[in-house]
Design a protein around this motif. Structure first.
Motif, PDB file in Angstrom:
ATOM      1  N   LEU A  81     -36.168  38.860 -62.690  1.00 36.31           N
ATOM      2  CA  LEU A  81     -35.548  40.203 -62.174  1.00 36.31           C
ATOM      3  C   LEU A  81     -34.848  40.562 -63.474  1.00 36.31           C
ATOM      4  CD1 LEU A  81     -35.678  42.381 -60.033  1.00 36.31           C
ATOM      5  CD2 LEU A  81     -33.379  41.339 -59.293  1.00 36.31           C
ATOM      6  N   GLU A  82     -35.171  41.407 -64.220  1.00 41.11           N
ATOM      7  CA  GLU A  82     -34.363  42.125 -65.461  1.00 41.11           C
ATOM      8  C   GLU A  82     -33.385  43.077 -64.880  1.00 41.11           C
ATOM      9  OE1 GLU A  82     -34.954  40.872 -68.725  1.00 41.11           O
ATOM     10  OE2 GLU A  82     -33.292  42.009 -69.129  1.00 41.11           O
ATOM     11  N   MET A  83     -32.342  42.937 -64.953  1.00 44.63           N
ATOM     12  CA  MET A  83     -31.406  43.636 -64.382  1.00 44.63           C
ATOM     13  C   MET A  83     -30.266  44.337 -65.558  1.00 44.63           C
ATOM     14  SD  MET A  83     -29.856  41.700 -61.046  1.00 44.63           S
ATOM     15  CE  MET A  83     -29.141  40.577 -61.993  1.00 44.63           C
ATOM     16  N   ASN A  84     -30.552  45.573 -65.685  1.00 43.73           N
ATOM     17  CA  ASN A  84     -29.763  46.453 -66.808  1.00 43.73           C
ATOM     18  C   ASN A  84     -28.770  47.423 -66.069  1.00 43.73           C
ATOM     19  OD1 ASN A  84     -31.214  45.179 -69.016  1.00 43.73           O
ATOM     20  ND2 ASN A  84     -33.030  46.612 -68.501  1.00 43.73           N
ATOM     21  N   SER A  85     -28.140  48.059 -67.163  1.00 47.56           N
ATOM     22  CA  SER A  85     -27.017  48.765 -66.403  1.00 47.56           C
ATOM     23  C   SER A  85     -26.312  48.356 -65.113  1.00 47.56           C
ATOM     24  CB  SER A  85     -27.629  50.250 -66.484  1.00 47.56           C
ATOM     25  OG  SER A  85     -28.150  50.641 -67.473  1.00 47.56           O
ATOM     26  N   LEU A  86     -25.718  47.167 -65.252  1.00 44.32           N
ATOM     27  CA  LEU A  86     -25.373  46.592 -63.948  1.00 44.32           C
ATOM     28  C   LEU A  86     -23.991  47.271 -63.322  1.00 44.32           C
ATOM     29  CD1 LEU A  86     -26.166  42.943 -64.621  1.00 44.32           C
ATOM     30  CD2 LEU A  86     -26.683  44.433 -62.496  1.00 44.32           C
ATOM     31  N   LYS A  87     -23.668  47.267 -62.086  1.00 43.47           N
ATOM     32  CA  LYS A  87     -22.715  48.156 -61.803  1.00 43.47           C
ATOM     33  C   LYS A  87     -21.974  47.217 -60.726  1.00 43.47           C
ATOM     34  CE  LYS A  87     -25.135  52.314 -61.241  1.00 43.47           C
ATOM     35  NZ  LYS A  87     -25.873  53.585 -60.187  1.00 43.47           N
ATOM     36  N   PRO A  88     -20.628  47.388 -60.463  1.00 45.07           N
ATOM     37  CA  PRO A  88     -19.927  46.413 -59.723  1.00 45.07           C
ATOM     38  C   PRO A  88     -20.587  46.322 -58.325  1.00 45.07           C
ATOM     39  CG  PRO A  88     -18.400  47.940 -60.828  1.00 45.07           C
ATOM     40  CD  PRO A  88     -19.778  48.459 -60.907  1.00 45.07           C
ATOM     41  N   GLU A  89     -21.202  47.271 -57.917  1.00 45.04           N
ATOM     42  CA  GLU A  89     -21.734  47.396 -56.677  1.00 45.04           C
ATOM     43  C   GLU A  89     -23.256  46.365 -56.426  1.00 45.04           C
ATOM     44  OE1 GLU A  89     -20.839  50.117 -58.004  1.00 45.04           O
ATOM     45  OE2 GLU A  89     -22.086  51.716 -57.739  1.00 45.04           O
ATOM     46  N   ASP A  90     -23.417  46.096 -57.756  1.00 45.04           N
ATOM     47  CA  ASP A  90     -24.619  45.043 -57.719  1.00 45.04           C
ATOM     48  C   ASP A  90     -23.985  43.467 -57.424  1.00 45.04           C
ATOM     49  OD1 ASP A  90     -26.023  47.013 -60.619  1.00 45.04           O
ATOM     50  OD2 ASP A  90     -26.770  46.949 -58.358  1.00 45.04           O
ATOM     51  N   THR A  91     -23.074  43.407 -57.422  1.00 46.43           N
ATOM     52  CA  THR A  91     -22.442  42.161 -57.073  1.00 46.43           C
ATOM     53  C   THR A  91     -23.170  41.413 -55.842  1.00 46.43           C
ATOM     54  OG1 THR A  91     -20.395  42.653 -58.293  1.00 46.43           O
ATOM     55  CG2 THR A  91     -20.248  40.739 -56.737  1.00 46.43           C
ATOM     56  N   ALA A  92     -23.499  40.354 -55.910  1.00 46.53           N
ATOM     57  CA  ALA A  92     -24.029  39.992 -54.726  1.00 46.53           C
ATOM     58  C   ALA A  92     -24.809  38.459 -55.023  1.00 46.53           C
ATOM     59  CB  ALA A  92     -25.327  40.630 -54.155  1.00 46.53           C
ATOM     60  N   VAL A  93     -25.058  37.703 -53.953  1.00 38.80           N
ATOM     61  CA  VAL A  93     -26.027  36.535 -54.298  1.00 38.80           C
ATOM     62  C   VAL A  93     -27.438  36.886 -54.173  1.00 38.80           C
ATOM     63  CG1 VAL A  93     -26.615  34.249 -53.261  1.00 38.80           C
ATOM     64  CG2 VAL A  93     -24.279  34.923 -53.320  1.00 38.80           C
ATOM     65  N   TYR A  94     -28.038  36.650 -55.154  1.00 37.12           N
ATOM     66  CA  TYR A  94     -29.599  37.109 -55.260  1.00 37.12           C
ATOM     67  C   TYR A  94     -30.237  35.814 -54.868  1.00 37.12           C
ATOM     68  CZ  TYR A  94     -28.214  41.371 -57.277  1.00 37.12           C
ATOM     69  OH  TYR A  94     -27.838  42.831 -57.505  1.00 37.12           O
ATOM     70  N   TYR A  95     -31.390  36.217 -54.016  1.00 37.17           N
ATOM     71  CA  TYR A  95     -32.272  35.184 -53.338  1.00 37.17           C
ATOM     72  C   TYR A  95     -33.796  35.671 -53.836  1.00 37.17           C
ATOM     73  CZ  TYR A  95     -28.332  33.820 -50.430  1.00 37.17           C
ATOM     74  OH  TYR A  95     -27.214  33.651 -49.893  1.00 37.17           O
TER      75      TYR A  95
END
Length: 127
Positions: A81-95
């Motif tokens: 999972l390539e994640m770009n332009s990350l935002k504070p609301e993307d903060t989480a545990v990813y499963y």
């Protein structure tokens, strides 16, 4: 019994990028739809992205479209999972998950119906 092992999380500033990996230890992804959910503190687990085993179609949550890209390397038994332009609301545990669709279209099922899960990797995006 085979396992999914997530990795790649970390702390990043808003606007930054991370790449998550999920390796199938002891199996391949043949016949499995694969993808990612995330769970932020105090919130329910939500679907992020998925690759369908039926035709390779990819799906994304509206909140990540245009910023996240899912891909897989079957030879390496890994989904990314390539994640770009990350935002504070993307903060989480990813499963990551893998599912053979016993209860329907895996890419559109609630998390409780999915077969196999990674242990999760924490992504923290600072503002």
């Amino acid at each position: 019994e085979w396992q999914l092992v997530d990795s790649g999380g970390g702390l990043v500033q808003a606007g930054g990028s991370l790449r998550l990996s999920c390796v199938a230890s002891g199996s391949t992804f043949d016949d499995y739809s694969i993808g990612w959910f995330r769970q932020a503190p105090g919130k329910e687990r939500e679907g992020v992205s998925c690759i369908s085993s039926s035709d390779g179609s990819t799906y994304y949550a509206d909140s990540v479209k245009g910023r996240f890209t899912i891909s897989s390397d079957n030879a390496k038994r890994t989904v990314y999972l390539e994640m770009n332009s990350l935002k504070p609301e993307d903060t989480a545990v990813y499963y990551c998950f893998a599912d053979r669709g016993m209860y329907g279209d895996s890419c559109h099922l609630p998390p409780g119906y999915l077969e196999r899960w990674g242990q999760g990797t924490l992504v923290t995006v600072s503002s």
